[in-house]
Design an enzyme around this catalytic site. Structure first.
Site, PDB file in Angstrom:
ATOM      1  N   GLN A 161       0.818  -1.207   0.000  1.00 34.81           N
ATOM      2  CA  GLN A 161       0.000   0.000   0.000  1.00 34.81           C
ATOM      3  C   GLN A 161       0.851   1.256   0.000  1.00 34.81           C
ATOM      4  O   GLN A 161       0.453   2.276  -0.563  1.00 34.81           O
ATOM      5  CB  GLN A 161      -0.938  -0.006   1.204  1.00 34.81           C
ATOM      6  CG  GLN A 161      -1.927  -1.147   1.196  1.00 34.81           C
ATOM      7  CD  GLN A 161      -2.696  -1.243  -0.107  1.00 34.81           C
ATOM      8  OE1 GLN A 161      -3.466  -0.350  -0.461  1.00 34.81           O
ATOM      9  NE2 GLN A 161      -2.476  -2.317  -0.852  1.00 34.81           N
ATOM     10  N   HIS A 210     -51.944  20.597   6.436  1.00 32.77           N
ATOM     11  CA  HIS A 210     -51.811  19.148   6.480  1.00 32.77           C
ATOM     12  C   HIS A 210     -53.087  18.506   7.017  1.00 32.77           C
ATOM     13  O   HIS A 210     -53.577  17.505   6.482  1.00 32.77           O
ATOM     14  CB  HIS A 210     -50.632  18.759   7.392  1.00 32.77           C
ATOM     15  CG  HIS A 210     -49.281  18.946   6.776  1.00 32.77           C
ATOM     16  ND1 HIS A 210     -48.812  20.166   6.359  1.00 32.77           N
ATOM     17  CD2 HIS A 210     -48.280  18.053   6.525  1.00 32.77           C
ATOM     18  CE1 HIS A 210     -47.597  20.030   5.872  1.00 32.77           C
ATOM     19  NE2 HIS A 210     -47.241  18.745   5.960  1.00 32.77           N
ATOM     20  N   ASP A 213      -7.652  -6.732  -3.568  1.00 31.03           N
ATOM     21  CA  ASP A 213      -7.508  -5.670  -4.569  1.00 31.03           C
ATOM     22  C   ASP A 213      -7.857  -6.154  -5.971  1.00 31.03           C
ATOM     23  O   ASP A 213      -8.390  -5.399  -6.783  1.00 31.03           O
ATOM     24  CB  ASP A 213      -6.061  -5.161  -4.584  1.00 31.03           C
ATOM     25  CG  ASP A 213      -5.867  -3.954  -3.700  1.00 31.03           C
ATOM     26  OD1 ASP A 213      -6.866  -3.450  -3.151  1.00 31.03           O
ATOM     27  OD2 ASP A 213      -4.721  -3.509  -3.547  1.00 31.03           O
ATOM     28  N   HIS A 265       1.508   2.905  -3.360  1.00 35.34           N
ATOM     29  CA  HIS A 265       0.414   3.599  -4.054  1.00 35.34           C
ATOM     30  C   HIS A 265       0.659   5.096  -4.146  1.00 35.34           C
ATOM     31  O   HIS A 265       0.400   5.714  -5.174  1.00 35.34           O
ATOM     32  CB  HIS A 265      -0.905   3.382  -3.298  1.00 35.34           C
ATOM     33  CG  HIS A 265      -1.729   2.258  -3.817  1.00 35.34           C
ATOM     34  ND1 HIS A 265      -2.187   2.184  -5.108  1.00 35.34           N
ATOM     35  CD2 HIS A 265      -2.212   1.156  -3.193  1.00 35.34           C
ATOM     36  CE1 HIS A 265      -2.899   1.089  -5.267  1.00 35.34           C
ATOM     37  NE2 HIS A 265      -2.933   0.442  -4.132  1.00 35.34           N
ATOM     38  N   GLU A 296      -8.683   1.637   6.277  1.00 32.46           N
ATOM     39  CA  GLU A 296      -9.265   1.207   4.999  1.00 32.46           C
ATOM     40  C   GLU A 296      -9.109  -0.301   4.837  1.00 32.46           C
ATOM     41  O   GLU A 296     -10.079  -1.018   4.559  1.00 32.46           O
ATOM     42  CB  GLU A 296      -8.562   1.935   3.851  1.00 32.46           C
ATOM     43  CG  GLU A 296      -9.037   1.523   2.474  1.00 32.46           C
ATOM     44  CD  GLU A 296      -8.196   2.128   1.364  1.00 32.46           C
ATOM     45  OE1 GLU A 296      -8.660   2.097   0.207  1.00 32.46           O
ATOM     46  OE2 GLU A 296      -7.076   2.614   1.637  1.00 32.46           O
ATOM     47  N   HIS A 297      -7.898  -0.806   4.960  1.00 29.10           N
ATOM     48  CA  HIS A 297      -7.606  -2.241   4.893  1.00 29.10           C
ATOM     49  C   HIS A 297      -7.038  -2.709   6.222  1.00 29.10           C
ATOM     50  O   HIS A 297      -6.189  -2.032   6.802  1.00 29.10           O
ATOM     51  CB  HIS A 297      -6.557  -2.549   3.812  1.00 29.10           C
ATOM     52  CG  HIS A 297      -6.856  -1.982   2.469  1.00 29.10           C
ATOM     53  ND1 HIS A 297      -6.262  -0.813   2.006  1.00 29.10           N
ATOM     54  CD2 HIS A 297      -7.671  -2.411   1.479  1.00 29.10           C
ATOM     55  CE1 HIS A 297      -6.701  -0.562   0.781  1.00 29.10           C
ATOM     56  NE2 HIS A 297      -7.557  -1.510   0.436  1.00 29.10           N
TER      57      HIS A 297
END
Length: 424
Positions: free
Chosen positions: A251, A412, A353, A254, A319-320
């Site tokens: 990761q 109403h 992934d 990235h 996230e992971h």
């Protein structure tokens, strides 16, 4: 990587790097220009930032076919198998409506319908992401979306990566535009002479894409504001240092702002992983990116107990999350906040992934506390349905009118009382 003793009860927070005012100013100008000038502005910004002047924005069927044919045959087969896995997983998520029958022929219900049109942003730039095509398109197809649009930045030669084109070919998507950045988000949200507007935009991108999605929200729906990638590994003494280091770097490569974190109950593992990270960085092709991620946002925390380690993970809401421990499934059951959970030695994060079938578009920046990864439900909407018979109306109209008047809404009350007698 920096090694820190984890104090009991500490809350881990991801170091945030958001957009600044200058970036937001640029994004707002792009959005305004595309809204006012359409294709002209899209072409201008594409030439300025992507380095080519597109005479046409649309990718032709011939280009899609050529890209699919240019991809290595085994890779095409692998992509197709991955697509099958992703489709099978997401088909289990499909919702159906319901009808609740009441007395006297009245009923309530919920109707599930797919969105009409969605725009799927596939990142480009420093890397090509055919997997993002699969992850964004397939849930939309399972939901029943009729019009699916892909936008992705082309290279300076004006072509999209063959892997991206091959993935689109496998899924049968033909409306593809070779544009990226904030101008692509603007085109999808507002429409241009060439690109019709969509109802929702999904898919991750750089900071300009993220800011643009935030700005157009309300005009269209969006999936989430995706930040840089994150991985947390929860490990004990049974884990192998070289494998954990490789997972952290998977990761880190990235993005320079990616966040790789190890939380472990083993001091020995902590030190061995730190050594392994340095060793593996030497031969990693994207070492410059990964090293910046590791040095600025990476960390190793040593917890006294597994309970403390799990608490730290839940506060981080990554996230992971990989759980590489004894009794990993039982440990994973205690995790409440994570976008995707990968259990055991052989469930390395890249398995999700690319191939397992789960979606890799996941909540970042600790938003896993309240958000989910991309799924079929993102491409559906729910309509509530009410059918009251005359008898049910008669039994309940006085109650409804009293409630309306309690809130000071005479109109109403009158609306519900106006029924029930013969009209001339």
């Amino acid at each position: 990587m920096k090694i820190t003793k984890l104090a009991k009860g500490i809350s881990l927070k991801r170091p945030l790097e958001g957009g600044n005012e200058d970036q937001l100013k640029v994004v707002r100008q792009v959005l305004a220009d595309v809204r006012a000038q359409g294709d002209t502005a899209v072409r201008t910004y594409t030439e300025k930032w992507d380095g080519f002047a597109p005479d046409k924005l649309h990718v032709t069927k011939e280009e899609i076919e050529a890209g699919a044919n240019a991809l290595d045959a085994q890779l095409y087969t692998d992509l197709k198998e991955a697509a099958d896995n992703i489709r099978l997983y997401h088909e289990q998520q499909m919702l159906t409506g319901y009808r609740l029958d009441l007395a006297d022929g009245s009923w309530l219900g919920q109707r599930i319908t797919a969105l009409d049109a969605v725009g799927l942003y596939v990142p480009g730039g420093t890397a090509a992401y055919p997997s993002s095509v699969l992850m964004n398109v397939i849930p939309a197809q399972v939901a029943g979306v009729k019009r699916i649009v892909i936008t992705s930045p082309a290279g300076r030669d004006g072509h999209l990566p063959v892997g991206v084109l091959a993935a689109a070919h496998i899924l049968g998507v033909e409306e593809i535009y070779k544009i990226g950045g904030a101008q692509a988000i603007a085109a999808l949200a507002y429409g241009t002479e060439t690109i019709s507007a969509v109802d929702k935009i999904t898919g991750p991108g750089n900071i300009f894409v993220a800011l643009a999605k935030r700005e157009v929200f309300g005009e269209v729906a969006i999936d989430m504001i995706a930040g840089p990638s994150e991985i947390a590994v929860l490990a004990d003494e049974t884990a192998f240092a070289d494998e954990i280091a490789a997972d952290l770097l998977s990761q880190a490569e990235h993005d320079k702002m990616a966040c790789p974190i190890l939380v472990t109950t083993s001091e020995e593992l902590a030190h061995r992983v730190a050594i392994e990270v340095e060793k593996q960085l030497v031969t990693l092709p994207r070492a410059e990116v990964a090293r910046a991620s590791v040095e600025n946002f990476g960390a190793i925390y040593i917890a006294e107990t597994m309970a403390d380690a799990v608490d730290a993970i839940n506060s981080l809401a990554p996230e992971h999350l990989e759980v590489v421990t004894k009794n990993a499934e039982a440990v994973a059951e205690k995790v409440r906040h994570a976008g995707g959970i990968f259990i055991g030695r052989y469930s390395s994060e890249p398995v999700g992934d690319y191939f397992a079938g789960t979606n890799h578009v996941l909540p970042t920046n600790s938003t896993a506390r309240f958000a989910s990864g991309l799924n079929v439900d993102d491409f559906l909407k729910k309509s509530s349905i009410v059918y009251y018979s005359e008898k049910t109306w008669a039994a309940n109209a006085p109650k409804i009118a009293r409630l309306a008047r309690m809130e000071g809404l005479e109109g109403h009350a009158r609306a519900v009382e106006s029924r029930g007698w013969e009209k001339e």
